[in-house]
Design an enzyme around this catalytic site. Structure first.
Site, PDB file in Angstrom:
ATOM      1  N   LYS A 127       0.713  -1.217   0.144  1.00 51.56           N
ATOM      2  CA  LYS A 127      -0.096  -0.026  -0.042  1.00 51.56           C
ATOM      3  C   LYS A 127       0.990   1.368   0.167  1.00 51.56           C
ATOM      4  O   LYS A 127       1.715   1.304   0.702  1.00 51.56           O
ATOM      5  CB  LYS A 127      -0.872  -0.019   1.117  1.00 51.56           C
ATOM      6  CG  LYS A 127      -1.816  -0.845   1.318  1.00 51.56           C
ATOM      7  CD  LYS A 127      -2.866  -1.008   0.262  1.00 51.56           C
ATOM      8  CE  LYS A 127      -4.115  -2.090   0.593  1.00 51.56           C
ATOM      9  NZ  LYS A 127      -5.018  -1.977  -0.372  1.00 51.56           N
ATOM     10  N   LYS A 218     -12.814  -7.512  -7.901  1.00 53.78           N
ATOM     11  CA  LYS A 218     -13.132  -7.807  -6.463  1.00 53.78           C
ATOM     12  C   LYS A 218     -14.392  -8.463  -6.747  1.00 53.78           C
ATOM     13  O   LYS A 218     -15.440  -7.613  -6.366  1.00 53.78           O
ATOM     14  CB  LYS A 218     -12.821  -7.006  -5.278  1.00 53.78           C
ATOM     15  CG  LYS A 218     -11.478  -6.451  -5.200  1.00 53.78           C
ATOM     16  CD  LYS A 218     -11.545  -5.446  -4.066  1.00 53.78           C
ATOM     17  CE  LYS A 218     -10.004  -5.199  -3.619  1.00 53.78           C
ATOM     18  NZ  LYS A 218     -10.035  -3.779  -3.774  1.00 53.78           N
TER      19      LYS A 218
HETATM   20 MG   LIG Z   1      -6.455  -2.145  -4.588  1.00 56.62          MG
END
Ligand SMILES: [Mg+2]
Length: 306
Positions: A127, A218
């Site tokens: 991240k 997702k």
């Molecule tokens: Mg992502």
């Protein structure tokens, strides 16, 4: 016309703690809350899972994912095939995946990266969006050497000007791609790092398919495996790469993502899938037969989901 009986779903709420808090550009995640969905039909039990509150059942995308997963699980058991083969008969049951690194401190991050590479992960993900991105990515590159792919994810935390500045700074470290550098991916044509659409796929998939070089799918956020697979087909038809990813849920939802990733491999080779997120949880919903080994999720030739 007689009313069709709605199937009876049973909901079991859960709360799972992460082994260590995960910092993202949108805040810190330290637990996941959701519910398991069970469907009993003809002596078979189908399982699904949703993140969020049971109060959102059955209308949220996650709730729709959970219901679809439970239904497809029952159907796959009935037909005696792994669920992936219901989505595409040519599904490739061996799915290479990436590892998401979550350590906060630099020495821990270097150790975590090294360990993941030694475990066989060929792609590592971090991240970004903080003030020490360059140092963190450099520590990881240094720890694993040039042979491992590094993927970064800004979760839409930058604007276009800042994104271009950061991506130019990070490019010499050898970055595979950056997920969602900005919320809308406008003005990034000159990015030295390929750009992937993630959050945008649930909000504005048409624009995402126009502007990105890869898409992150997702199924939990997209309302199901079949809606996600049809986006994968559209992406591949446009020459985009497809990365199927979990939403940091429990073993049931992750298994659904794994079956989707296997089906998407029938459309052609893809970057490593984001399936190895069970390792971030301190506890899980059930044993996980799809946990990656040597950086690969191997779906067994077994009927159903898990
Ligand atoms: Mg992502």
């Amino acid at each position: 016309m007689p009313a069709r009986a709605l199937p009876q779903f049973e909901l079991q709420p859960y709360r799972l703690r992460l082994a260590q808090p995960l910092s993202t550009a949108r805040g810190v995640i330290d637990f996941r809350a959701g519910y398991v969905v069970l469907l009993r039909e003809d002596g078979l039990i189908g399982r699904g899972e949703a993140l969020g509150s049971p109060d959102e059942f059955p209308h949220s995308p996650a709730a729709r994912y959970a219901m679809e997963l439970a239904r497809l699980d029952v159907q796959a058991q009935r037909e005696g095939v792994p669920l992936a083969r219901l989505i595409d008969r040519r599904a490739q049951l061996r799915v290479p995946c990436s590892a998401l690194l979550s350590a906060a401190g630099m020495p821990e991050l270097a150790r975590e990266a090294k360990r993941a590479a030694q475990e066989g992960f060929g792609t590592l993900k971090l991240k970004v969006g903080g003030s020490d991105d360059f140092a963190r990515v450099a520590v990881v590159r240094d720890a694993v050497g040039p042979g491992v792919r590094l993927r970064i994810d800004a979760n839409g935390g930058w604007d276009a000007v800042e994104a271009l500045r950061r991506l130019r700074e990070l490019a010499p470290l050898g970055i595979e791609l950056c997920e969602q550098p900005t919320p809308d991916l406008i003005g990034l044509r000159e990015s030295p790092i390929p750009v992937a659409a993630d959050e945008m796929m649930a909000q504005d998939p048409d624009a995402a398919l126009e502007r990105a070089q890869a898409v992150v799918l997702k199924p939990m956020a997209l309302g199901g495996l079949l809606p996600a697979f049809s986006l994968a087909q559209r992406a591949v038809a446009r020459g985009l790469q497809v990365i199927v990813t979990t939403s940091l849920e429990g073993a049931i939802g992750r298994a659904g993502a794994a079956h989707l990733a296997a089906a998407v491999l029938a459309l052609g080779p893809q970057p490593a899938a984001g399936l190895a997120t069970g390792r971030l949880l301190a506890a899980d919903l059930c044993p996980d037969p799809l946990a990656p080994r040597d950086g690969v999720v191997q779906i067994p030739e077994k009927a159903g989901l898990l």
